[in-house]
Design a protein around this motif. Structure first.
Motif, PDB file in Angstrom:
ATOM      1  N   HIS A 119    -129.619  -8.226 -61.053  1.00 55.40           N
ATOM      2  CA  HIS A 119    -128.182  -8.482 -61.117  1.00 55.40           C
ATOM      3  C   HIS A 119    -127.552  -7.717 -62.275  1.00 55.40           C
ATOM      4  O   HIS A 119    -128.180  -7.478 -63.295  1.00 55.40           O
ATOM      5  N   CYS A 120    -126.287  -7.357 -62.101  1.00 56.43           N
ATOM      6  CA  CYS A 120    -125.498  -6.847 -63.212  1.00 56.43           C
ATOM      7  C   CYS A 120    -124.030  -7.110 -62.923  1.00 56.43           C
ATOM      8  O   CYS A 120    -123.651  -7.427 -61.794  1.00 56.43           O
ATOM      9  N   ARG A 121    -123.205  -7.029 -63.978  1.00 56.00           N
ATOM     10  CA  ARG A 121    -121.768  -7.225 -63.832  1.00 56.00           C
ATOM     11  C   ARG A 121    -121.072  -5.931 -64.219  1.00 56.00           C
ATOM     12  O   ARG A 121    -121.350  -5.349 -65.269  1.00 56.00           O
ATOM     13  N   ILE A 122    -120.170  -5.483 -63.342  1.00 55.80           N
ATOM     14  CA  ILE A 122    -119.512  -4.188 -63.518  1.00 55.80           C
ATOM     15  C   ILE A 122    -117.997  -4.373 -63.484  1.00 55.80           C
ATOM     16  O   ILE A 122    -117.467  -5.053 -62.602  1.00 55.80           O
ATOM     17  N   GLY A 123    -117.291  -3.733 -64.433  1.00 52.85           N
ATOM     18  CA  GLY A 123    -115.838  -3.704 -64.388  1.00 52.85           C
ATOM     19  C   GLY A 123    -115.183  -4.873 -65.092  1.00 52.85           C
ATOM     20  O   GLY A 123    -115.848  -5.763 -65.634  1.00 52.85           O
ATOM     21  N   ASP A 124    -113.845  -4.876 -65.087  1.00 56.92           N
ATOM     22  CA  ASP A 124    -113.048  -5.925 -65.712  1.00 56.92           C
ATOM     23  C   ASP A 124    -111.765  -6.106 -64.885  1.00 56.92           C
ATOM     24  O   ASP A 124    -110.922  -5.202 -64.884  1.00 56.92           O
ATOM     25  N   PRO A 125    -111.599  -7.243 -64.164  1.00 57.05           N
ATOM     26  CA  PRO A 125    -112.536  -8.363 -64.087  1.00 57.05           C
ATOM     27  C   PRO A 125    -113.847  -7.967 -63.415  1.00 57.05           C
ATOM     28  O   PRO A 125    -113.872  -7.066 -62.578  1.00 57.05           O
TER      29      PRO A 125
END
Length: 238
Positions: A119-125
């Motif tokens: 898993h990873c989180r990309i961007g904003d939001p």
């Protein structure tokens, strides 16, 4: 380069439970004319998903994107395509994303079951990216692994529909409308005002909803409703 049908088949192998893969891909039907119909159906099913579904190789080269993923990539919010490869909106995000893809592809080459999920989180939001190695798929190039990416955009997650709740739990139309509105979490008074009914009536409907769904508290109800929603795109108007 893989054909359209090979690409869709690889994605299906990446997302189907291992116990069902042989049912679909090793059946007599998969070796004759109905194979194309099955894979076309799989692509249509992928295009109905609310979440983006992408197939890449270990070098982040884009091989397939469903309708939701194409919309997201076109918006260039968090994820985009550059030179045929998937990248983030910054060099750092691109490095994180491609490291996850490379690690996941490496897991595929070591494990036939492809059970690893990264898993990873990309961007904003932030977008949530879940990478899964494609199990038992022949690489489209010598030495390369394939990875399915599930892209979840929290800002675009839809609420369950009132009609679906009526079918699932036997709610009346008003009860279903109350149940959907309660998910907003700003209280019974606000729900009553939005629906044009009294707080006393809203509370009465809530008691009936509790009885029909088997929960006892509002927080339990919200969790139940969100867990039973269908993550499908709304059908386009004809």
């Amino acid at each position: 380069m893989m054909s359209h049908h090979q690409t869709v088949a690889c994605i299906a192998k990446g997302i189907l439970p291992s116990g069902r893969r042989s049912d679909v891909f090793d059946s007599p039907c998969s070796s004759n004319a109905c194979d194309g119909a099955i894979l076309d159906g799989l692509r249509a099913a992928l295009d109905r998903l609310e979440h983006g579904t992408i197939l890449v190789d270990d070098d982040a080269t884009l091989l397939f994107a469903n309708a939701s993923a194409l919309e997201l990539l076109s918006s260039r919010r968090g994820l985009m395509i550059s030179g045929g490869k998937l990248r983030g909106e910054s060099s750092l995000m691109t490095t994180i994303l491609r490291n996850v893809i490379a690690r996941c592809a490496s897991c595929q080459r070591r494990s036939a079951e492809g059970a690893t999920m990264l898993h990873c989180r990309i961007g904003d939001p932030a977008l949530l990216v879940v990478a899964t190695p494609v199990a038992s798929a022949r690489p489209h190039q010598q030495g390369s692994g394939l990875v399915t990416l599930l892209i979840v955009d929290p800002t675009r997650v839809s609420l369950p529909s009132a009609d679906a709740l009526r079918q699932q739990f036997g709610l009346t139309r008003t009860e279903a409308n109350v149940a959907v509105d309660i998910i907003s979490g700003d209280g019974l008074k606000a729900t009553a005002e939005r629906l044009g009914i009294s707080v006393v009536t809203t509370r009465s409907h809530l008691r009936q909803i509790f009885a029909k769904t088997g929960v006892r508290r509002q927080a339990e109800l919200v969790r139940l409703l969100l867990s039973t929603r269908y993550p499908l795109r709304q059908a386009s108007a004809p």
